[in-house]
Design a protein around this motif. Structure first.
Motif, PDB file in Angstrom:
ATOM      1  N   ALA A  13     -16.801 -27.120   1.489  1.00  0.00           N
ATOM      2  CA  ALA A  13     -16.027 -25.913   1.772  1.00  0.00           C
ATOM      3  C   ALA A  13     -16.836 -24.956   2.637  1.00  0.00           C
ATOM      4  CB  ALA A  13     -15.617 -25.238   0.467  1.00  0.00           C
ATOM      5  N   ARG A  14     -18.097 -24.788   2.300  1.00  0.00           N
ATOM      6  CA  ARG A  14     -18.995 -23.920   3.095  1.00  0.00           C
ATOM      7  C   ARG A  14     -19.138 -24.445   4.521  1.00  0.00           C
ATOM      8  NH1 ARG A  14     -21.667 -21.979   6.270  1.00  0.00           N
ATOM      9  NH2 ARG A  14     -23.702 -20.963   6.151  1.00  0.00           N
ATOM     10  N   ARG A  15     -19.176 -25.752   4.681  1.00  0.00           N
ATOM     11  CA  ARG A  15     -19.359 -26.341   6.010  1.00  0.00           C
ATOM     12  C   ARG A  15     -18.179 -26.068   6.926  1.00  0.00           C
ATOM     13  NH1 ARG A  15     -17.527 -30.721   8.520  1.00  0.00           N
ATOM     14  NH2 ARG A  15     -16.555 -31.636   6.648  1.00  0.00           N
ATOM     15  N   VAL A  16     -16.969 -26.175   6.409  1.00  0.00           N
ATOM     16  CA  VAL A  16     -15.800 -26.111   7.291  1.00  0.00           C
ATOM     17  C   VAL A  16     -15.253 -24.693   7.462  1.00  0.00           C
ATOM     18  CG1 VAL A  16     -15.205 -28.485   6.697  1.00  0.00           C
ATOM     19  CG2 VAL A  16     -14.053 -26.605   5.526  1.00  0.00           C
ATOM     20  N   VAL A  17     -15.788 -23.708   6.708  1.00  0.00           N
ATOM     21  CA  VAL A  17     -15.331 -22.337   6.898  1.00  0.00           C
ATOM     22  C   VAL A  17     -16.185 -21.686   7.988  1.00  0.00           C
ATOM     23  CG1 VAL A  17     -16.838 -21.133   5.220  1.00  0.00           C
ATOM     24  CG2 VAL A  17     -14.499 -20.324   5.602  1.00  0.00           C
ATOM     25  N   ARG A  18     -15.565 -20.820   8.768  1.00  0.00           N
ATOM     26  CA  ARG A  18     -16.280 -20.167   9.869  1.00  0.00           C
ATOM     27  C   ARG A  18     -17.311 -19.181   9.316  1.00  0.00           C
ATOM     28  NH1 ARG A  18     -14.955 -15.019   9.960  1.00  0.00           N
ATOM     29  NH2 ARG A  18     -12.879 -14.320   9.266  1.00  0.00           N
ATOM     30  N   PRO A  19     -18.309 -18.793  10.085  1.00  0.00           N
ATOM     31  CA  PRO A  19     -19.235 -17.743   9.656  1.00  0.00           C
ATOM     32  C   PRO A  19     -18.478 -16.472   9.290  1.00  0.00           C
ATOM     33  CG  PRO A  19     -20.081 -18.854  11.592  1.00  0.00           C
ATOM     34  CD  PRO A  19     -18.677 -19.379  11.387  1.00  0.00           C
ATOM     35  N   GLY A  20     -18.774 -15.933   8.134  1.00  0.00           N
ATOM     36  CA  GLY A  20     -18.074 -14.763   7.643  1.00  0.00           C
ATOM     37  C   GLY A  20     -16.750 -15.064   6.977  1.00  0.00           C
ATOM     38  N   GLY A  21     -16.350 -16.338   6.943  1.00  0.00           N
ATOM     39  CA  GLY A  21     -15.076 -16.723   6.351  1.00  0.00           C
ATOM     40  C   GLY A  21     -15.122 -16.752   4.841  1.00  0.00           C
ATOM     41  N   LEU A  22     -13.944 -16.862   4.258  1.00  0.00           N
ATOM     42  CA  LEU A  22     -13.778 -16.767   2.811  1.00  0.00           C
ATOM     43  C   LEU A  22     -13.672 -18.141   2.168  1.00  0.00           C
ATOM     44  CD1 LEU A  22     -13.079 -14.883   0.305  1.00  0.00           C
ATOM     45  CD2 LEU A  22     -10.674 -15.327   0.894  1.00  0.00           C
ATOM     46  N   VAL A  23     -14.402 -18.338   1.076  1.00  0.00           N
ATOM     47  CA  VAL A  23     -14.218 -19.498   0.203  1.00  0.00           C
ATOM     48  C   VAL A  23     -13.792 -18.980  -1.164  1.00  0.00           C
ATOM     49  CG1 VAL A  23     -15.328 -21.437  -0.979  1.00  0.00           C
ATOM     50  CG2 VAL A  23     -15.888 -20.945   1.412  1.00  0.00           C
ATOM     51  N   ALA A  24     -12.700 -19.516  -1.693  1.00  0.00           N
ATOM     52  CA  ALA A  24     -12.204 -19.147  -3.020  1.00  0.00           C
ATOM     53  C   ALA A  24     -12.148 -20.405  -3.881  1.00  0.00           C
ATOM     54  CB  ALA A  24     -10.818 -18.515  -2.923  1.00  0.00           C
ATOM     55  N   ALA A  25     -12.712 -20.320  -5.070  1.00  0.00           N
ATOM     56  CA  ALA A  25     -12.783 -21.489  -5.954  1.00  0.00           C
ATOM     57  C   ALA A  25     -12.249 -21.144  -7.331  1.00  0.00           C
ATOM     58  CB  ALA A  25     -14.226 -21.986  -6.063  1.00  0.00           C
ATOM     59  N   GLY A  26     -11.388 -21.999  -7.857  1.00  0.00           N
ATOM     60  CA  GLY A  26     -10.830 -21.808  -9.188  1.00  0.00           C
ATOM     61  C   GLY A  26     -11.546 -22.669 -10.212  1.00  0.00           C
ATOM     62  N   ALA A  27     -11.526 -22.220 -11.457  1.00  0.00           N
ATOM     63  CA  ALA A  27     -12.141 -22.979 -12.546  1.00  0.00           C
ATOM     64  C   ALA A  27     -11.398 -22.682 -13.836  1.00  0.00           C
ATOM     65  CB  ALA A  27     -13.618 -22.609 -12.697  1.00  0.00           C
ATOM     66  N   ILE A  28     -11.476 -23.625 -14.766  1.00  0.00           N
ATOM     67  CA  ILE A  28     -10.986 -23.393 -16.119  1.00  0.00           C
ATOM     68  C   ILE A  28     -12.125 -22.777 -16.925  1.00  0.00           C
ATOM     69  CG2 ILE A  28     -10.023 -24.426 -18.198  1.00  0.00           C
ATOM     70  CD1 ILE A  28      -9.023 -26.734 -16.478  1.00  0.00           C
ATOM     71  N   ASN A  29     -11.831 -21.738 -17.653  1.00  0.00           N
ATOM     72  CA  ASN A  29     -12.828 -21.064 -18.467  1.00  0.00           C
ATOM     73  C   ASN A  29     -13.306 -21.967 -19.605  1.00  0.00           C
ATOM     74  OD1 ASN A  29     -14.326 -19.232 -20.040  1.00  0.00           O
ATOM     75  ND2 ASN A  29     -12.881 -17.572 -19.682  1.00  0.00           N
ATOM     76  N   ARG A  30     -14.606 -21.945 -19.876  1.00  0.00           N
ATOM     77  CA  ARG A  30     -15.181 -22.745 -20.961  1.00  0.00           C
ATOM     78  C   ARG A  30     -14.465 -22.517 -22.287  1.00  0.00           C
ATOM     79  NH1 ARG A  30     -20.517 -24.387 -21.628  1.00  0.00           N
ATOM     80  NH2 ARG A  30     -20.319 -24.784 -19.378  1.00  0.00           N
ATOM     81  N   TYR A  31     -13.984 -21.294 -22.518  1.00  0.00           N
ATOM     82  CA  TYR A  31     -13.449 -20.931 -23.829  1.00  0.00           C
ATOM     83  C   TYR A  31     -11.920 -20.945 -23.881  1.00  0.00           C
ATOM     84  CZ  TYR A  31     -18.246 -19.416 -23.645  1.00  0.00           C
ATOM     85  OH  TYR A  31     -19.605 -19.400 -23.455  1.00  0.00           O
ATOM     86  N   ALA A  32     -11.290 -21.384 -22.797  1.00  0.00           N
ATOM     87  CA  ALA A  32      -9.826 -21.346 -22.727  1.00  0.00           C
ATOM     88  C   ALA A  32      -9.169 -22.149 -23.848  1.00  0.00           C
ATOM     89  CB  ALA A  32      -9.355 -21.863 -21.369  1.00  0.00           C
ATOM     90  N   SER A  33      -9.710 -23.309 -24.150  1.00  0.00           N
ATOM     91  CA  SER A  33      -9.079 -24.168 -25.157  1.00  0.00           C
ATOM     92  C   SER A  33      -9.144 -23.543 -26.541  1.00  0.00           C
ATOM     93  CB  SER A  33      -9.735 -25.548 -25.167  1.00  0.00           C
ATOM     94  OG  SER A  33     -11.129 -25.440 -25.400  1.00  0.00           O
ATOM     95  N   LEU A  34     -10.175 -22.753 -26.805  1.00  0.00           N
ATOM     96  CA  LEU A  34     -10.274 -22.066 -28.093  1.00  0.00           C
ATOM     97  C   LEU A  34      -9.102 -21.111 -28.276  1.00  0.00           C
ATOM     98  CD1 LEU A  34     -12.207 -21.563 -30.569  1.00  0.00           C
ATOM     99  CD2 LEU A  34     -13.102 -19.642 -29.243  1.00  0.00           C
ATOM    100  N   PHE A  35      -8.812 -20.326 -27.244  1.00  0.00           N
ATOM    101  CA  PHE A  35      -7.703 -19.376 -27.321  1.00  0.00           C
ATOM    102  C   PHE A  35      -6.347 -20.090 -27.293  1.00  0.00           C
ATOM    103  CE2 PHE A  35     -11.195 -16.822 -25.558  1.00  0.00           C
ATOM    104  CZ  PHE A  35     -11.164 -15.738 -26.410  1.00  0.00           C
ATOM    105  N   GLU A  36      -6.244 -21.113 -26.445  1.00  0.00           N
ATOM    106  CA  GLU A  36      -4.960 -21.793 -26.294  1.00  0.00           C
ATOM    107  C   GLU A  36      -4.525 -22.467 -27.584  1.00  0.00           C
ATOM    108  OE1 GLU A  36      -2.804 -24.422 -22.953  1.00  0.00           O
ATOM    109  OE2 GLU A  36      -4.718 -25.245 -23.641  1.00  0.00           O
ATOM    110  N   HIS A  37      -5.433 -23.169 -28.215  1.00  0.00           N
ATOM    111  CA  HIS A  37      -5.038 -23.916 -29.411  1.00  0.00           C
ATOM    112  C   HIS A  37      -4.907 -23.014 -30.637  1.00  0.00           C
ATOM    113  CE1 HIS A  37      -4.837 -27.807 -27.541  1.00  0.00           C
ATOM    114  NE2 HIS A  37      -5.920 -27.482 -26.861  1.00  0.00           N
ATOM    115  N   THR A  38      -5.495 -21.837 -30.581  1.00  0.00           N
ATOM    116  CA  THR A  38      -5.171 -20.827 -31.589  1.00  0.00           C
ATOM    117  C   THR A  38      -3.729 -20.361 -31.391  1.00  0.00           C
ATOM    118  OG1 THR A  38      -7.468 -20.073 -31.683  1.00  0.00           O
ATOM    119  CG2 THR A  38      -5.791 -18.592 -32.557  1.00  0.00           C
ATOM    120  N   ALA A  39      -3.343 -20.132 -30.129  1.00  0.00           N
ATOM    121  CA  ALA A  39      -1.966 -19.727 -29.826  1.00  0.00           C
ATOM    122  C   ALA A  39      -0.967 -20.804 -30.248  1.00  0.00           C
ATOM    123  CB  ALA A  39      -1.828 -19.431 -28.338  1.00  0.00           C
TER     124      ALA A  39
END
Length: 269
Positions: free
Chosen positions: A132-158
């Motif tokens: 991603a860093r390679r193909v973005v222009r200098p000064g360009g934006l990289v946005a990355a999504g992730a699942i939170n480590r603790y998401a399953s704790l909250f989800e399965h409580t719900a």
């Protein structure tokens, strides 16, 4: 381009089990995720018509609003079913986040909103962010999504079944190892801590890195109401949960309560 290397269980999950095209529209927390992801990205996106590469863009859910906003979007995904659906939204092709076909500095924005979920090997995540860093222009934006480590704790409580011994064992394993093995429910996945995600972007050479909790600290309340009181939580509850996400942004300690994380960074100018 060679066929992307994709774990069998991931290919099966997205091709046969789930309709990724509707995931962010059929549930209240899905709608919250879409709304907040769009809201956060719009803060950092350059003006249209910038060029956006949507890496692992699925069926084009995010590409659709980007195109509507006037951006030129190219999408790649390793799942053929997704590419076929996304082609109705923007140019789409099979591809692997770890080996992008795009040339150096050819995009104003590269968003990697799904691939890091399914790359449990840190070397693969480093490679994806490096690409991603390679193909973005200098000064360009990289946005990355992730699942939170603790998401399953909250989800399965719900879901109201965390008290079962089997579920406690499964969630304890995710909390300890950061990996879901894909044998039940969801597919093979990696779960990040916020500081870990930020470090991965910095290690890829990105600067001005910031991490946001997409759904905020109250999303599991919305999930619980949806699961136990009906499929359509009240508008007031949705707006309150959305407001909580916005109010929580200045407080990094609340990142641990969000379901998904969004990290943004810039390529050095």
């Amino acid at each position: 381009m060679p066929t992307p290397e994709l774990a069998t269980e991931i290919e099966h999950f997205y091709s046969q089990v789930i309709d990724e095209g509707s995931r962010l529209s059929v549930s209240a927390d899905g709608r919250l995720e879409l709304l907040r992801t769009r809201e956060l990205l719009r803060r950092f996106l350059p003006p249209a018509p910038a060029r956006v590469l949507d890496v692992g863009g699925g069926t084009g859910v995010h590409a659709r609003w980007l195109v509507d906003d006037g951006y030129h979007v190219d999408l790649i995904d390793p799942v053929a079913r997704h590419v076929e659906q996304a082609a109705e939204v923007c140019p789409a092709s099979l591809g692997d986040a770890r080996a992008l076909a795009a040339t150096d500095a050819s995009y104003d924005v590269v968003q990697v909103l799904g691939p890091l979920y399914h790359l449990p090997d840190p070397a693969d995540r480093r490679q994806a962010l490096s690409e991603a860093r390679r193909v973005v222009r200098p000064g360009g934006l990289v946005a990355a999504g992730a699942i939170n480590r603790y998401a399953s704790l909250f989800e399965h409580t719900a879901f109201a079944h965390l008290h079962s011994e089997r579920m406690q064992t499964a969630i304890s394993t995710i909390l300890r190892t950061a990996v879901h093995d894909g044998k039940r429910g969801f597919t093979l996945a990696y779960f990040h801590r916020a500081e870990e995600l930020a470090d991965e972007l910095r290690d890829a050479g990105l600067v001005d890195v910031a991490v946001f909790g997409i759904e905020g600290p109250a999303w599991s309340i919305l999930k619980a109401v949806e699961q136990h009181a009906g499929p359509d939580p009240s508008g007031d509850l949705f707006e309150s949960v959305l407001t909580a996400a916005r109010l929580a942004e200045p407080y990094p300690e609340l990142l641990a309560a969000s379901s998904h994380l969004l990290a943004v960074g810039k390529a050095p100018a």
